[in-house]
Design an enzyme around this catalytic site. Structure first.
Site, PDB file in Angstrom:
ATOM      1  N   GLY A  36       0.794  -1.233   0.000  1.00  0.00           N
ATOM      2  CA  GLY A  36       0.000   0.000   0.000  1.00  0.00           C
ATOM      3  C   GLY A  36       0.822   1.276   0.000  1.00  0.00           C
ATOM      4  CB  CYS A  38       2.641   2.249   4.704  1.00  0.00           C
ATOM      5  SG  CYS A  38       4.004   1.855   5.791  1.00  0.00           S
ATOM      6  CE  LYS A  47       9.929   8.594   7.536  1.00  0.00           C
ATOM      7  NZ  LYS A  47       8.526   8.665   7.323  1.00  0.00           N
ATOM      8  CB  ILE A 180       2.802  14.759   4.144  1.00  0.00           C
ATOM      9  CG1 ILE A 180       2.204  13.386   4.493  1.00  0.00           C
ATOM     10  CG2 ILE A 180       3.405  14.745   2.737  1.00  0.00           C
ATOM     11  CD1 ILE A 180       1.121  12.898   3.553  1.00  0.00           C
ATOM     12  CD  GLU A 199      -0.928  24.657   8.502  1.00  0.00           C
ATOM     13  OE1 GLU A 199      -0.457  23.684   7.906  1.00  0.00           O
ATOM     14  OE2 GLU A 199      -2.160  24.772   8.752  1.00  0.00           O
ATOM     15  CB  VAL A 271      -3.801  20.568   1.780  1.00  0.00           C
ATOM     16  CG1 VAL A 271      -2.919  21.752   1.436  1.00  0.00           C
ATOM     17  CG2 VAL A 271      -4.378  19.951   0.503  1.00  0.00           C
ATOM     18  CB  ALA A 320       1.206   2.291   8.717  1.00  0.00           C
ATOM     19  CG  HIS A 450      24.285   8.173  33.238  1.00  0.00           C
ATOM     20  ND1 HIS A 450      23.770   9.387  32.855  1.00  0.00           N
ATOM     21  CD2 HIS A 450      25.624   8.342  33.421  1.00  0.00           C
ATOM     22  CE1 HIS A 450      24.755  10.274  32.821  1.00  0.00           C
ATOM     23  NE2 HIS A 450      25.891   9.666  33.149  1.00  0.00           N
TER      24      HIS A 450
HETATM   25  P1  NAD Z   1      -2.319  16.776   7.784  1.00  0.00           P
HETATM   26  O1  NAD Z   1      -3.781  16.806   7.971  1.00  0.00           O
HETATM   27  O2  NAD Z   1      -1.440  16.236   8.863  1.00  0.00           O
HETATM   28  O3  NAD Z   1      -1.779  18.241   7.457  1.00  0.00           O
HETATM   29  C1  NAD Z   1      -2.275  19.019   6.411  1.00  0.00           C
HETATM   30  C2  NAD Z   1      -1.964  20.467   6.738  1.00  0.00           C
HETATM   31  O4  NAD Z   1      -2.313  21.268   5.633  1.00  0.00           O
HETATM   32  C3  NAD Z   1      -2.730  20.980   7.939  1.00  0.00           C
HETATM   33  O5  NAD Z   1      -1.823  21.588   8.806  1.00  0.00           O
HETATM   34  C4  NAD Z   1      -3.714  21.970   7.312  1.00  0.00           C
HETATM   35  O6  NAD Z   1      -4.019  23.046   8.181  1.00  0.00           O
HETATM   36  C5  NAD Z   1      -2.930  22.447   6.120  1.00  0.00           C
HETATM   37  N1  NAD Z   1      -3.744  22.990   5.017  1.00  0.00           N
HETATM   38  C6  NAD Z   1      -4.893  22.492   4.520  1.00  0.00           C
HETATM   39  N2  NAD Z   1      -5.323  23.250   3.476  1.00  0.00           N
HETATM   40  C7  NAD Z   1      -4.399  24.228   3.314  1.00  0.00           C
HETATM   41  C8  NAD Z   1      -4.261  25.317   2.409  1.00  0.00           C
HETATM   42  N3  NAD Z   1      -5.152  25.523   1.429  1.00  0.00           N
HETATM   43  N4  NAD Z   1      -3.188  26.135   2.546  1.00  0.00           N
HETATM   44  C9  NAD Z   1      -2.270  25.908   3.524  1.00  0.00           C
HETATM   45  N5  NAD Z   1      -2.346  24.915   4.389  1.00  0.00           N
HETATM   46  C10 NAD Z   1      -3.393  24.067   4.294  1.00  0.00           C
HETATM   47  O7  NAD Z   1      -2.097  16.006   6.405  1.00  0.00           O
HETATM   48  P2  NAD Z   1      -0.799  15.459   5.697  1.00  0.00           P
HETATM   49  O8  NAD Z   1       0.434  16.061   6.257  1.00  0.00           O
HETATM   50  O9  NAD Z   1      -1.091  15.628   4.248  1.00  0.00           O
HETATM   51  O10 NAD Z   1      -0.825  13.940   6.111  1.00  0.00           O
HETATM   52  C11 NAD Z   1      -1.974  13.140   5.814  1.00  0.00           C
HETATM   53  C12 NAD Z   1      -2.125  12.015   6.817  1.00  0.00           C
HETATM   54  O11 NAD Z   1      -1.079  11.099   6.680  1.00  0.00           O
HETATM   55  C13 NAD Z   1      -2.120  12.532   8.240  1.00  0.00           C
HETATM   56  O12 NAD Z   1      -3.188  11.974   8.940  1.00  0.00           O
HETATM   57  C14 NAD Z   1      -0.812  12.067   8.775  1.00  0.00           C
HETATM   58  O13 NAD Z   1      -0.867  11.756  10.161  1.00  0.00           O
HETATM   59  C15 NAD Z   1      -0.493  10.831   7.938  1.00  0.00           C
HETATM   60  N6  NAD Z   1       0.957  10.691   7.825  1.00  0.00           N
HETATM   61  C16 NAD Z   1       1.667  10.288   8.912  1.00  0.00           C
HETATM   62  C17 NAD Z   1       3.043  10.206   8.852  1.00  0.00           C
HETATM   63  C18 NAD Z   1       3.814   9.780  10.056  1.00  0.00           C
HETATM   64  O14 NAD Z   1       3.241   9.224  10.962  1.00  0.00           O
HETATM   65  N7  NAD Z   1       5.107  10.038  10.136  1.00  0.00           N
HETATM   66  C19 NAD Z   1       3.711  10.565   7.692  1.00  0.00           C
HETATM   67  C20 NAD Z   1       2.970  10.993   6.616  1.00  0.00           C
HETATM   68  C21 NAD Z   1       1.583  11.047   6.699  1.00  0.00           C
END
Ligand code: NAD
Length: 459
Positions: A36, A38, A47, A180, A199, A271, A320, A450
């Site tokens: 998928g 991930c 990573k 992301i 943001e 987003v 995931a 430690h």
């Molecule tokens: P997210 O929802 O975490 O973040 C999206 C961001 O975009 C938010 O901060 C939002 O406010 C902003 N945003 C939305 N519309 C916007 C606009 N028009 N202009 C500016 N900012 C805007 O989503 P993501 O980062 O795309 O990740 C998606 C999902 O995938 C999440 O649930 C995340 O937890 C998961 N993910 C997790 C990991 C990890 O665990 N390391 C890694 C990648 C993705």
């Protein structure tokens, strides 16, 4: 018993393996590659890139540690992006073939094709019908699009396309400072791109602890990443300026009531993600769903009792590992077994440099739920191992209940929010303590070796 699982991401394939181990016959349907998002275009390939960025940063600071890798420092700080991409493909391929080998199991039939639910027990895959006792939907999510003028311009990058980019752009505009957006901003800043993050909300990582978000923003800014919060992107257009490979985009946004713009060679749209619910035939079985995901109860059961849904497609936690444990819950429910999994305690990590991690409730969440709480903090700059590593940026905030009558023991650990070296690994200890309903007193009686980074929890 027979189960059809739609989607072979971590949620789908791990549930298939566990079901087969229990003697259940499984038909696993996948339209793309097993593993998928991930494995193929998410957690794992990013990573690999994070690791290259980390090695590069270590080489850049090698002389601080008395290490002279070669005489020309200019040469040391270069990135061979072709090699990074090649390693990324090799790692993904290695892990994917590992999963394929595991799935080559007598009770599992892996079908490559698109599944459509016909009724409560029937799934059609490329013209053939399969009948089972239960169906588990694990179809994941896809990148959300940018709903502004020019948000669909050719050449704008999603996270999947960002992973396939063939060079390091001279400048990169990242729209969205979620997980992301920040991971790619961190990596490509190390690789040499001039990175600006826009943001919409008032803080980065809006769902995270606000203190953590504020300090992580400062830390990333110190590395040269420009982050603009409260920036409402209004349009994207092709820029006149020739950047890098002769291409550029102009991003217009509103900031503090004023129109601003920036020009960058590439734009990453990060987003959020949307559950993949369309075209699955959910309505044929009376499964309730919306664009926000498939509705499920605590056992991951949908409104059709023979159909379960797990992972991103439920629109709950898009992680995931959350999908894997939701799958286990669904399977246990199907088998009539109860379990001790607490699906509300899910650690999450952000692989920026430095890493951030979080588990349990934030102070803001506690307040919202009327739970009296207080926070105890400690800083990596006071940690001997962190000082020796030269990675002192970061802190830990542990949220604990404050007094009786909160529904929790006095001093019970409710959440932990941190950033700093190896935060993504360190958060495991706090996850255990929260799951075991431990108090801050319990933590203070646990011996930490430690000198280790884990001593940061000696608050
Ligand atoms: P997210 O929802 O975490 O973040 C999206 C961001 O975009 C938010 O901060 C939002 O406010 C902003 N945003 C939305 N519309 C916007 C606009 N028009 N202009 C500016 N900012 C805007 O989503 P993501 O980062 O795309 O990740 C998606 C999902 O995938 C999440 O649930 C995340 O937890 C998961 N993910 C997790 C990991 C990890 O665990 N390391 C890694 C990648 C993705």
């Amino acid at each position: 018993m027979k189960i059809i699982i739609i989607g072979a991401g971590p949620g789908g394939y791990e549930t298939a393996l566990e079901a087969a181990k229990r003697g259940i016959e499984v038909v696993l349907v996948e339209k793309g590659n097993v593993g998928g998002t991930c494995l193929n275009e998410g957690c794992i390939p990013t990573k690999v890139m994070c690791r290259s960025a980390e090695v590069l940063e270590e080489m850049r600071s090698a002389s601080d540690f008395g290490v002279i890798a070669c005489s020309g420092t200019e040469e040391m700080s270069k990135i061979d992006f072709g090699k990074v991409r090649q390693r990324k493909s090799e790692v993904v391929e290695q892990l994917r073939s590992g999963v394929e080998t595991l799935l080559d199991y007598k009770l599992i039939t892996l079908l490559h094709g698109r599944a459509v639910i016909k009724d409560a027990h029937t799934v059609e895959v490329d013209g053939n019908e399969y009948v089972s006792d239960y169906i588990i939907v694990a179809t994941g999510s896809s990148s959300a699009s940018l709903n502004v003028q020019g948000g669909d311009l050719p050449g704008l990058l999603s996270s999947r396309e960002m992973l396939d980019i063939d060079h390091v752009p001279s400048s990169l505009c990242v729209i969205g400072a979620g997980v992301i957006g920040l991971e790619f901003a961190s990596v490509f800043s190390s690789f040499g791109s001039r990175v600006t993050v826009l943001e919409y909300c008032g803080q980065i990582l809006p769902r995270f602890d606000s203190d953590l978000a504020k300090r992580l923003k400062q830390s990333l800014s110190k590395r040269g990443i420009e982050i603009v919060t409260s920036a409402a992107v209004q349009s994207v257009s092709v820029g006149d300026e020739a950047y890098g490979r002769g291409q550029s985009y102009r991003v217009e946004y509103e900031f503090k009531g004023k129109k601003e713009e920036l020009v960058a060679e590439r734009v990453l749209v990060a987003v959020g993600r949307r559950p993949v619910v369309d075209g699955l035939g959910l309505e044929n079985a009376g499964v309730e769903y919306s664009p926000k995901g498939i509705a499920v109860d605590d056992n991951m059961q949908t409104t059709c009792t023979s159909i379960y849904a797990i992972g991103d497609v439920t629109g709950k936690m898009m992680l995931a590992h959350a999908a894997v444990y939701q799958g286990l819950r669904a399977l246990n429910h199907i088998c009539g077994q109860s379990d001790g999994i607490d699906l509300s305690i899910v650690p999450s990590a952000v692989f920026t440099m430095p890493e951030a991690a979080s588990v349990g409730m934030t102070e803001e969440e506690c307040k919202g739920k009327g739970i009296a709480c207080k926070a105890v903090k400690s800083f990596f700059r006071a940690n001997g191992k962190a000082v020796a590593l030269g990675q002192t940026d970061g802190f830990v905030k542990i949220v604990v209940s404050d007094g009786d009558g909160t529904g929790y023991k006095d001093g019970q650990i409710l959440g932990c929010h941190m950033f700093g070296p190896h935060a993504a690994d360190l958060i495991a200890e706090m996850t255990v303590l929260i799951c075991r309903k431990s108090t801050i007193e319990d933590l203070s009686s646990i011996i930490h070796a430690h000198p280790t980074l884990s001593e940061v929890f000696r608050v």
